[in-house]
Motif scaffolding. Structure first.
Motif, PDB file in Angstrom:
ATOM      1  N   LYS A  55       0.841  -1.195   0.000  1.00 40.16           N
ATOM      2  CA  LYS A  55       0.000   0.000   0.000  1.00 40.16           C
ATOM      3  C   LYS A  55       0.878   1.246   0.000  1.00 40.16           C
ATOM      4  O   LYS A  55       1.825   1.337   0.783  1.00 40.16           O
ATOM      5  N   TYR A  56       0.546   2.185  -0.876  1.00 41.45           N
ATOM      6  CA  TYR A  56       1.197   3.493  -0.892  1.00 41.45           C
ATOM      7  C   TYR A  56       0.134   4.549  -0.589  1.00 41.45           C
ATOM      8  O   TYR A  56      -0.969   4.507  -1.126  1.00 41.45           O
ATOM      9  N   ASP A  57       0.510   5.502   0.242  1.00 36.95           N
ATOM     10  CA  ASP A  57      -0.385   6.618   0.569  1.00 36.95           C
ATOM     11  C   ASP A  57       0.465   7.890   0.495  1.00 36.95           C
ATOM     12  O   ASP A  57       1.290   8.142   1.377  1.00 36.95           O
ATOM     13  N   VAL A  58       0.277   8.659  -0.568  1.00 40.19           N
ATOM     14  CA  VAL A  58       1.112   9.837  -0.826  1.00 40.19           C
ATOM     15  C   VAL A  58       0.227  11.075  -0.836  1.00 40.19           C
ATOM     16  O   VAL A  58      -0.768  11.128  -1.580  1.00 40.19           O
ATOM     17  N   HIS A  59       0.599  12.057  -0.028  1.00 40.79           N
ATOM     18  CA  HIS A  59      -0.167  13.303   0.083  1.00 40.79           C
ATOM     19  C   HIS A  59       0.739  14.474  -0.285  1.00 40.79           C
ATOM     20  O   HIS A  59       1.861  14.591   0.224  1.00 40.79           O
ATOM     21  N   PHE A  60       0.241  15.334  -1.171  1.00 39.48           N
ATOM     22  CA  PHE A  60       0.998  16.518  -1.615  1.00 39.48           C
ATOM     23  C   PHE A  60       0.341  17.786  -1.096  1.00 39.48           C
ATOM     24  O   PHE A  60      -0.883  17.930  -1.142  1.00 39.48           O
ATOM     25  N   HIS A  61       1.174  18.712  -0.589  1.00 31.79           N
ATOM     26  CA  HIS A  61       0.715  20.040  -0.187  1.00 31.79           C
ATOM     27  C   HIS A  61       1.609  21.054  -0.874  1.00 31.79           C
ATOM     28  O   HIS A  61       2.843  20.938  -0.829  1.00 31.79           O
ATOM     29  N   GLU A  62       0.997  22.061  -1.507  1.00 30.53           N
ATOM     30  CA  GLU A  62       1.773  22.993  -2.328  1.00 30.53           C
ATOM     31  C   GLU A  62       2.828  23.750  -1.534  1.00 30.53           C
ATOM     32  O   GLU A  62       3.840  24.186  -2.094  1.00 30.53           O
ATOM     33  N   LYS A  63       2.651  23.913  -0.218  1.00 28.45           N
ATOM     34  CA  LYS A  63       3.634  24.621   0.605  1.00 28.45           C
ATOM     35  C   LYS A  63       4.540  23.654   1.377  1.00 28.45           C
ATOM     36  O   LYS A  63       5.734  23.898   1.516  1.00 28.45           O
ATOM     37  N   ASP A  64       3.978  22.572   1.866  1.00 27.97           N
ATOM     38  CA  ASP A  64       4.726  21.674   2.746  1.00 27.97           C
ATOM     39  C   ASP A  64       5.360  20.494   2.034  1.00 27.97           C
ATOM     40  O   ASP A  64       6.130  19.734   2.647  1.00 27.97           O
ATOM     41  N   TRP A  71       5.544  16.739   0.391  1.00 29.31           N
ATOM     42  CA  TRP A  71       4.890  15.432   0.402  1.00 29.31           C
ATOM     43  C   TRP A  71       4.965  14.760   1.770  1.00 29.31           C
ATOM     44  O   TRP A  71       5.942  14.914   2.507  1.00 29.31           O
ATOM     45  N   THR A  72       3.940  14.014   2.076  1.00 33.34           N
ATOM     46  CA  THR A  72       3.943  13.062   3.186  1.00 33.34           C
ATOM     47  C   THR A  72       3.674  11.691   2.591  1.00 33.34           C
ATOM     48  O   THR A  72       2.673  11.506   1.876  1.00 33.34           O
ATOM     49  N   CYS A  73       4.568  10.733   2.875  1.00 32.86           N
ATOM     50  CA  CYS A  73       4.484   9.422   2.224  1.00 32.86           C
ATOM     51  C   CYS A  73       4.428   8.302   3.255  1.00 32.86           C
ATOM     52  O   CYS A  73       5.254   8.264   4.180  1.00 32.86           O
ATOM     53  N   HIS A  74       3.467   7.412   3.087  1.00 32.86           N
ATOM     54  CA  HIS A  74       3.364   6.199   3.898  1.00 32.86           C
ATOM     55  C   HIS A  74       3.421   4.987   2.967  1.00 32.86           C
ATOM     56  O   HIS A  74       2.869   5.010   1.861  1.00 32.86           O
ATOM     57  N   VAL A  75       4.088   3.943   3.444  1.00 34.07           N
ATOM     58  CA  VAL A  75       4.161   2.685   2.702  1.00 34.07           C
ATOM     59  C   VAL A  75       3.747   1.568   3.644  1.00 34.07           C
ATOM     60  O   VAL A  75       4.186   1.529   4.806  1.00 34.07           O
TER      61      VAL A  75
END
Length: 298
Positions: free
Chosen positions: A155-164, A166-170
């Motif tokens: 499982k990959y869970d990748v979150h992008f924020h234009e200022k901060d 990426w936050t990535c979970h595997v």
């Protein structure tokens, strides 16, 4: 032989009617775009998008088969400001298909690109992609070397924020063998064992060097802390080896959870983790369960 009227007539008999001429426009540029309506809609939404989208993906692996195609389940979403009515739901699907056509292997770096592109196209500040898929690996039995395929769920869970950024979970879900230490201690003959299910999810340090194959690294951590691994093919000499290995490494569900947590803690590329272990008890109708979560102080 019986004859029937033409297909069009048959359809009319069963309720089909001619298309309506209608009065609304048929060209996209002439159609009203309700989703673009802007006014106060009361709440900002963290995630809006599509889920349960099945798509083929390309997987690279250190273990055979090194190149494989499998089916993955996707969730693609973006944020939505309170003054916007909605997003265009076709665009996440378009982005996913462009990703598929690129033939890029599915990994964290590819998903970082996908989330950033999704946020840009949707004109939103954040975007997220969650994907899960079966990853197959060839395993040889420990004595006779008989080969077969097994799989774990990645499982990959990748979150992008234009200022901060990426936050990535595997994550990795896999099965193992566990043998009860209590049963071994108190029984005159042998000890009961069972199949254990392990689910781990790790949060990645954003700039830390990553293993060549995180899938293989996480699976090795799971299997090496169980009583014994599972194999797709076992002949009698292999069965003897696996049974004795489990007897030499008894594990309560609590033990396995803590041992996996220690090894995850030791990895310099892992910022935080969650471990869940469940044993399908062979002498009970219920399962045994344990969970541990941790995040390193920065």
């Amino acid at each position: 032989m019986r004859s029937f009227p033409p297909k069009e007539v048959r359809h009319q008999l069963f309720g089909s009617v001619p298309p309506s001429l209608g009065t609304k426009p048929c060209q996209k540029e002439d159609m009203t775009d309700i989703q673009k309506t802007e006014q106060d809609f009361y709440f900002h939404l963290e995630q809006v998008g599509i889920c349960r989208m099945s798509y083929p993906v390309h997987i690279m692996s250190k273990t055979a088969p090194q190149h494989q195609t499998t089916a993955a389940a996707f969730t693609l979403s973006t944020s939505l400001a309170a003054h916007q009515k909605g997003i265009h739901m076709s665009r996440p699907s378009e982005q996913l298909h462009m990703f598929y056509e690129s033939s890029k292997p599915l990994d964290v770096n590819a998903l970082k690109e996908l989330t950033a592109a999704l946020a840009l196209q949707m004109n939103q500040s954040t975007a997220s992609v969650h994907v899960s898929f079966p990853w197959y690996m060839e395993k040889q039995s420990p004595v006779t070397g008989k080969s077969g395929l097994m799989h774990a769920t990645i499982k990959y869970d990748v979150h992008f924020h234009e200022k901060d950024g990426w936050t990535c979970h595997v994550g990795c879900d896999a099965q193992v063998t566990t043998l009860c230490p209590c049963s071994k201690e108190i029984s005159e003959y042998g000890a009961h064992n069972q199949r254990g299910s392990v689910s781990i999810q790790v949060k990645l340090f954003e700039h830390a060097p990553l293993p060549d194959d995180m899938k293989a690294a996480l699976l090795q951590i799971i299997e090496s802390n169980a009583s014994a691994p599972l194999y797709p093919v076992l002949k009698r000499p292999d069965e003897k080896k696996v049974t004795e290995e489990a007897y030499e490494n008894p594990r309560f569900v609590e033990d396995m959870t803590r041992l996996i947590a220690i090894e995850l803690y030791e990895q310099p590329w892992i910022q935080g983790f969650q471990v869940e272990c469940r044993n399908e008890e062979s002498i009970h109708q219920h399962d045994a369960y344990a969970k541990c979560s941790y995040e390193k102080n920065l």
